[in-house]
Write a protein that holds these residues in place. Structure first.
Motif, PDB file in Angstrom:
ATOM      1  N   GLY B 179      -5.553  37.760 -12.971  1.00 10.64           N
ATOM      2  CA  GLY B 179      -5.555  38.415 -14.273  1.00 10.64           C
ATOM      3  C   GLY B 179      -5.227  39.898 -14.158  1.00 10.64           C
ATOM      4  N   ILE B 210      -8.765  41.808 -19.242  1.00  7.00           N
ATOM      5  CA  ILE B 210      -9.056  40.536 -18.571  1.00  7.00           C
ATOM      6  C   ILE B 210     -10.206  39.782 -19.246  1.00  7.00           C
ATOM      7  CG2 ILE B 210      -8.152  41.144 -16.271  1.00  7.00           C
ATOM      8  CD1 ILE B 210     -11.198  41.540 -15.556  1.00  7.00           C
ATOM      9  N   VAL B 213     -10.024  36.050 -19.330  1.00  6.77           N
ATOM     10  CA  VAL B 213     -10.306  35.438 -18.030  1.00  6.77           C
ATOM     11  C   VAL B 213     -11.812  35.378 -17.813  1.00  6.77           C
ATOM     12  CG1 VAL B 213      -9.917  35.580 -15.547  1.00  6.77           C
ATOM     13  CG2 VAL B 213      -8.172  36.395 -17.127  1.00  6.77           C
ATOM     14  N   ARG B 290      -6.227  32.844 -24.223  1.00  3.25           N
ATOM     15  CA  ARG B 290      -6.157  33.003 -22.779  1.00  3.25           C
ATOM     16  C   ARG B 290      -4.905  33.753 -22.356  1.00  3.25           C
ATOM     17  NH1 ARG B 290      -7.464  28.777 -19.707  1.00  3.25           N
ATOM     18  NH2 ARG B 290      -8.770  27.969 -21.347  1.00  3.25           N
ATOM     19  N   VAL B 291      -5.012  34.573 -21.316  1.00  2.81           N
ATOM     20  CA  VAL B 291      -3.835  35.307 -20.834  1.00  2.81           C
ATOM     21  C   VAL B 291      -2.912  34.376 -20.070  1.00  2.81           C
ATOM     22  CG1 VAL B 291      -4.821  37.596 -20.658  1.00  2.81           C
ATOM     23  CG2 VAL B 291      -5.114  35.988 -18.778  1.00  2.81           C
ATOM     24  N   TYR B 293      -0.601  33.782 -16.753  1.00  2.00           N
ATOM     25  CA  TYR B 293      -0.584  34.304 -15.389  1.00  2.00           C
ATOM     26  C   TYR B 293       0.844  34.519 -14.931  1.00  2.00           C
ATOM     27  CZ  TYR B 293      -5.400  33.111 -15.454  1.00  2.00           C
ATOM     28  OH  TYR B 293      -6.716  33.058 -15.802  1.00  2.00           O
TER      29      TYR B 293
END
Lengths: 282, 293
Positions: B179, B210, B213, B290-291, B293
């Motif tokens: 993250g 983040i 995460v 959600r981030v 990746y």
């Protein structure tokens, strides 16, 4: 460019090295214990540096076995673990890939019903349905068998989702081209989808192999025959016998052997491992 | 969801989903429904007759002091494991993200405990803390502290918390690190130019970015502490001494397979099932935040 202060860099390295040492300390102790003879391992304080009985212990563990599992070679337990882990890995990948293929590339009645049925498995880990699952496996006469060890664990929503995601990114033109060239679904699957998903399969394999190797509760329930013990649950049997005969050096040797295969897989295939972990878990 | 182009209708897709579906029904859906059904049954002492009692088993569980103790103990245990493993992983990831060049080396050195089975991790920690010969117990003895997790409940709890957290640090580290690496360097540099020091950059830029995460890991760690730590507890303490380390999942196993209390164990299974379903829903509600990746 961000400033680099020598002091903060030093501090960062210092903390990280402490962290690495802290994480590695239990393994170091295990390694040291595995390299001394049984007599040395009952004298306090225990050594912090390795001795010279490593290969002796290795041989002993393979030929005679340890503790409660006396007479049960560690080699056999390793083999059981390997067979179970490989069956789970191949089985999971095969059935997930096939069902993802059907769900993405075909339109058929109950498609969404099937999809949701697979989805629900995400919410039913083996731990919450142990007793009835045990009964099913017992009724199917799969106790003490490789089938019983592996098949109930191979259904997987996450793996199916991952392949579904991969297939959805495959350009439609590929399918059109394949169909113009007269390729049927099976041909398309083997010649196009399989090669395209190669890295995904490898990444998933790494994760599922570790998952299978490290299974504990399930083998504990369904194997009563010593010949079917896996290495991870075998250690437990040995630790239990420690009161009578503290063969710590042999136990720690076995522990070392039990964690070696998955650790080698993680470190050796780090890139695939990280890919697998980040892609299956979301 | 479905491809724009697809294959002609045929019975083939049914054969393709059949293996997965068969296993799902036989080993997941059927046992789960059985668990729900059994959770409403009561068996007499000899296992000769069963009686359908609706939700009595549940009512009994929640008025049972032992069960409630186990529930609180589980909450404490998961909170401790989650806190220790998340915070130490966060510190390591933040520092590894800062050191240039050596970051991936540190990553390699920190991630491998992921591969160690919980039961094996338990055996390692048990050996280090063994009251008679363990190396850590020995050092504690030198400084005048008498360690014995075989008779002292708090010692036993601390030991399983440490072993469980140790195993989970690598997993958390990996996600935190990924993250942080995904945050554009230009953001950090801009803040540095504006005069923000390392600590300030961490709290005002990195930590908020983040947070998806962190949230994801929070849920995953709770799941881990609730279910995957069975191996550690079974190998190290067997729930003892005097139930001091008995968490919910261990109690289900113990009541079902050792105590042979069919209805009670099934009711506990159903409660665990509800917890998993709840956590999964929470997880999926936030999935779009959600981030990448």
């Amino acid at each position: 460019m961000i400033e680099q202060r020598p002091l903060t860099s030093f501090f960062s390295h210092f903390i990280l090295i402490c962290g690495v040492l802290l994480v590695a300390f239990p393994i170091w102790i295990t390694f040291v214990a595995a390299s001394h003879d049984t007599a040395r391992m009952v004298q306090v304080p225990l050594p912090l540096l390795p001795g010279n009985h490593f290969f002796e212990n290795l041989l002993e563990a393979f030929t005679h076995g340890v503790g409660n599992a006396k007479g049960q070679s560690v080699g056999l337990m390793l083999m059981n673990s390997l067979i179970m882990a490989l069956m789970i890995a191949f089985g999971k990948i095969a059935i997930s890939m096939l069902s993802a293929f059907a769900i993405v590339y075909f339109r058929f009645p109950f498609r969404m019903t099937f999809f949701w049925m697979i989805f629900i498995t995400l919410m039913l880990p083996v731990e919450v349905r142990i007793l009835p699952t045990f009964e099913v496996v017992a009724n199917l006469h799969m106790l003490n068998s490789y089938w019983g060890l592996s098949i109930p664990l191979i259904a997987s929503a996450t793996a199916t989702f991952m392949f579904r995601q991969t297939f959805l990114t495959v350009p439609d033109e590929l399918l059109e081209a394949a169909r113009i060239d007269g390729a049927g679904p099976i041909r398309f699957f083997i010649d196009i989808l399989l090669p395209i998903s190669r890295t995904n399969i490898a990444a998933l394999f790494v994760i599922v192999f570790i998952y299978g190797w490290n299974q504990y509760m399930w083998p504990l329930l369904i194997t009563t025959d010593k010949d079917m013990y896996t290495i991870v649950m075998g250690i437990k049997q040995m630790v239990e016998a420690v009161e009578e005969a503290p063969e710590w050096s042999l136990i720690m040797m076995t522990t070392l052997l039990a964690m070696l295969p998955p650790v080698v897989v993680v470190i050796g295939m780090q890139r695939l491992f990280i890919k697998g972990l980040t892609e299956t878990e979301k | 969801m479905l491809k724009r182009v697809h294959f002609k209708p045929s019975p083939l897709p049914y054969f393709l989903v059949a293996p997965q579906l068969l296993i799902t029904i036989v080993f997941f859906l059927w046992p789960a429904s059985q668990a729900i059904y059994q959770s409403m049954l009561v068996e007499d002492a000899f296992g000769l007759s069963t009686e359908f009692v609706w939700f009595n088993n549940f009512i009994e569980l929640f008025s049972d002091g032992f069960y409630l103790d186990t529930l609180y103990r589980t909450l404490f245990f998961s909170a401790a494991v989650t806190f220790i493993s998340l915070s130490s992983a966060l510190i390591f990831a933040a520092l590894a993200d800062r050191v240039i060049g050596a970051a991936t080396t540190y990553r390699t050195l920190l991630i491998w405990p992921y591969a160690v089975a919980p039961a094996v991790a338990g055996a390692l920690w048990m050996f280090m803390f063994d009251p008679t010969i363990g190396i850590v117990a020995y050092f504690l003895d030198l400084v005048g502290y008498d360690w014995n997790h075989r008779v002292n409940g708090s010692h036993a709890m601390l030991l399983v918390i440490l072993a469980s957290s140790w195993k989970q640090i690598s997993y958390n580290f990996l996600f935190f690190f990924a993250g942080m690496q995904a945050i554009p360097k230009s953001l950090i540099e801009a803040a540095a130019i504006d005069g923000a020091g390392p600590a300030r950059r961490f709290w005002t830029i990195i930590f908020p970015l983040i947070s998806p995460v962190t949230f994801f890991l929070l849920v995953m760690n709770i799941v881990y502490a609730f279910f995957d730590t069975f191996g550690i507890i079974h190998a190290v303490t067997k729930g003892g001494p005097a139930k001091a380390t008995e968490i919910l999942i261990y109690k289900v196993y113990n009541d079902g397979f050792i105590g042979l209390d069919l209805g009670g164990s099934a009711a506990q299974s159903v409660i665990l099932m509800i917890i998993v379903i709840g956590l999964t829903i929470v997880q999926f509600r936030y999935i779009e935040r959600r981030v990448e990746y």
